[in-house]
Design an enzyme around this catalytic site. Sequence first.
Site, PDB file in Angstrom:
ATOM      1  N   GLY A   1     -24.161  -8.006  -8.265  1.00  0.00           N
ATOM      2  CA  GLY A   1     -25.562  -7.745  -8.555  1.00  0.00           C
ATOM      3  C   GLY A   1     -25.824  -7.665 -10.041  1.00  0.00           C
TER       4      GLY A   1
ATOM      5  N   ASP B   1     -11.256  -0.749  -8.650  1.00  0.00           N
ATOM      6  CA  ASP B   1     -11.667  -1.729  -9.662  1.00  0.00           C
ATOM      7  C   ASP B   1     -11.878  -1.052 -11.015  1.00  0.00           C
ATOM      8  OD1 ASP B   1     -12.188  -4.223 -10.646  1.00  0.00           O
ATOM      9  OD2 ASP B   1     -14.243  -4.345  -9.895  1.00  0.00           O
TER      10      ASP B   1
ATOM     11  N   GLY C   1     -22.978  -8.030 -12.726  1.00  0.00           N
ATOM     12  CA  GLY C   1     -21.669  -7.719 -12.155  1.00  0.00           C
ATOM     13  C   GLY C   1     -21.344  -8.673 -11.032  1.00  0.00           C
ATOM     14  N   SER C   2     -20.263  -8.386 -10.307  1.00  0.00           N
ATOM     15  CA  SER C   2     -19.854  -9.354  -9.294  1.00  0.00           C
ATOM     16  C   SER C   2     -20.850  -9.436  -8.143  1.00  0.00           C
ATOM     17  CB  SER C   2     -18.456  -9.026  -8.792  1.00  0.00           C
ATOM     18  OG  SER C   2     -18.279  -7.642  -8.684  1.00  0.00           O
TER      19      SER C   2
END
Length: 745
Positions: A493, A616, A490-491
């Site tokens: 981790g 998000d 993901g962004s």
Amino acid sequence: MLFGSIPPALYNLSSMAIFSVTENQLHGNLPVDLGITFPNIVKFYVVGNRFTGPIPTSLSNASKLEWLELSSNQFTGQIPMNLGRLEGLRWLNLENNTLGSGEVEDMGFLSSLTNCSLLERLSVCSNRLIGALPTSIANLSTNLQQLCLGMNQISGSIPSGIGNLFNLILLYMSDNFMAGMIPEGIGKMGKLQLLALGRNNFSKEFPSFIGNNTQLFVLDLVMNNFEGSIPSTLENCRFLSKLYLSYNNLNGYLHKRIFNITSLQILDLEANSLVGSLPMEVGNLKGLRILDISENKLFGEIPRSLDNCFSLENLHIEGNFFRGTFPSLSSLKGMLQMDICRNNFSREILEYIENFSYLEYLNLSYNDFEGEVPQEGIFKNASAVSVIGNKKLCGGSPALLLPACPSQDSKKQKRRVSRRRMIAIIISSVICSVLLLSLLFYYYIRKSKKKHPEPHLAMNPLEEQLLQISYGDLSRATEGFSQANLIGVGSYGSFYKGSLDRIGKIVAVKVLNLERRGASKSFVAECRALRNIRHRNLLKIHTVCSSIDSKGDDFKALVFDYMANGNLEQWLHVSRDEQYQSKNLTLIQRLNIAVDVASALNYLHNSCEKSIVHCDLKPSNILLDDDMNAHIGDFGLARFLSEATGNCSQNHTNSPGIKGTIGYLAPEYGMGGKVSTFGDIYSYGILLLEMFTGKKPTDEIFNGSLSLHQFAKLALPERVMEIVDQRLLSVEAEAVNERQTPINA
Ligand SMILES: *[C@@H]1O[C@H](CO)[C@@H](O)[C@H](O)[C@H]1NC(C)=O
Ligand SMILES: *[C@@H]1O[C@H](CO)[C@@H](O)[C@H](O)[C@H]1NC(C)=O
Ligand SMILES: *[C@@H]1O[C@H](CO)[C@@H](O)[C@H](O)[C@H]1NC(C)=O
Ligand SMILES: *[C@@H]1O[C@H](CO)[C@@H](O)[C@H](O)[C@H]1NC(C)=O
Ligand SMILES: *[C@@H]1O[C@H](CO)[C@@H](O)[C@H](O)[C@H]1NC(C)=O
Ligand SMILES: *[C@@H]1O[C@H](CO)[C@@H](O)[C@H](O)[C@H]1NC(C)=O
Ligand SMILES: *[C@@H]1O[C@H](CO)[C@@H](O)[C@H](O)[C@H]1NC(C)=O
């Protein structure tokens, strides 16, 4: 995974400042002269090994020592009485050893520690310490934030001067032999978040001054001898989340003001002698998960408002004098356990319970229910249901051994609806709702929002009920964070699949990439958002780990339920490979996912103590479990509405960079608009369009002038079938064909 003993030569490195061998399998004694051979030591950590023997008294010579972490070993003997010479000591953790003399008083070390004016945390929990607390405990550092003395054999009463420790956040004394009254001084601890005095012999009236501890989050007074009623001043504790008062002698009325504590998640009043009825105000507790008022002397009817507690998972009201018709609780679909036995409920049995798909235990015994026992849902499983002692029941599963009911009319025939027509109707209405919502959204966005109180910032994630887990545990669970276990990036981790023996479950571990700017903030945001919330359609968090890794670098991770069916993105868009063709979702599956996501959003926006904006929402953050139930995940950008001054960006103080995802981010965020729940609703609308058209908002056909939203709008109403995800039509057609074959034959 180191084992053996530490080579003596290592202790000769006199410049050593930080020594950490945490979480290995090392054994042996610490050298007697440790404090002399390590004169420069600042941090000494040996947590989670198998060290034995006494704590060296020479440690008091290591005058620079600030952190001493010896927890979870097998140290024995008395705690040195001279640790007070360590004037810089901040953190002393000796918990979970076998310290204690077994004969004489062990608590003298506390008097010595009054010299350590910087001490912030002191824990000797879970040892074998004997004796009473010295009155000098009142002279411990006022910097002390955590004092943990539980799970020992401490006797006597709590010295009244303890109120001097006004900076305490955590006071844990459960599981000892302490008695007497609770000193009023505890009411002066304005920052206290956890007060645990359970399983002692404290007595007399309930400490009403606890209403002064307005930051309280957990109050545990179980298994003592408190009498009287629960004071209504407790309602001042407006963050109180877990209230445990079971097994006392409380005998007053159940005051309705207790139910003004809307932050309550657990209310455990089992086995007291409380009287009165369950107030209608119980319906205020939207976040309540466990309501246990069993084995009291409560009477009257159960209020219908209980149906508003839609987070409820455990309802225990057995062993009271409740009567009348049990209300319909059909909204409480997340129920796991329901025990209402040994009351006097009458009338027909509760048919809606058939639809509680998570229910594991249902006890309706010894009431006065009548009529036919349902056949579906939990009623199919005779070992999970109990209906004995209701003389007027009939039918049900044969294993319940009830008499047969008088015969009934045959069931109504179900109407057949044309599949294609149904698809068209559903999709048109979905699209209409999206358009309507966007309109509403533009209208309301200008309106001012109601003010919320300042957010409640916890200094520490309370250990209570959280599984404590180390870097080592996670490393083992994921086979050293191996590539084979990597399930996503993901962004901020990477996600690994792992098998965590301690909870016997497959989990997903999100390891934060701390080199990425903002990752650390996203960890804090996620912890804060998840700390207080629970819903069946939110990804369940088991624990967090904030530690150092094998290289000594900071390590932060979150441990979630593992979702066997991956994320929605994979289902909607995975490559056109043959093997994934079968991964198509049916219309009903898509609709169920849409409803799941909506109910989680409704919870976040409208039922939490403070509204939470996810910021998000997109298919890759919607995870699917074994049964294809949807769970929203990734709260790394989440915001509490009450504090949201910027937009949905991570670094809103430093840079205005938008961090939500292009395509799903509400347009006004791009123009500096403030965070609002409407932003999430916008993303949800895009998500719906994407689910039913199969087109990403970032698809190349959508350029400057045409967006997914307009694309759908233009097709309304005549050409809906042209923009519908074609796979949906073929799957539905096949399904219809399959179902019709036997009839045709
Ligand atoms: C260690 O401290 C003790 C007092 O507790 C003192 O007598 C002794 O000299 C000190 N040792 C060293 C090597 O400084
Ligand atoms: C407290 O500190 C003083 C000097 O700062 C020292 O003389 C005294 O022995 C210490 N007390 C204890 C109990 O260690
Ligand atoms: C606490 O400290 C004060 C002042 O330093 C002293 O007068 C008092 O006796 C101490 N109390 C205890 C119980 O040691
Ligand atoms: C509780 O708070 C009230 C009002 O702030 C104050 O008068 C009272 O002394 C406090 N009680 C205790 C035990 O601190
Ligand atoms: C239960 O309720 C009925 C009336 O609803 C009453 O006649 C009966 O006495 C009650 N039984 C008990 C044990 O309270
Ligand atoms: C039936 O209930 C028992 C006990 O609660 C449980 O262990 C079992 O898994 C259930 N069986 C089914 C088929 O759900
Ligand atoms: C339901 O409650 C009754 C009465 O307490 C008890 O005897 C029975 O065992 C319970 N049923 C189950 C399935 O545990």
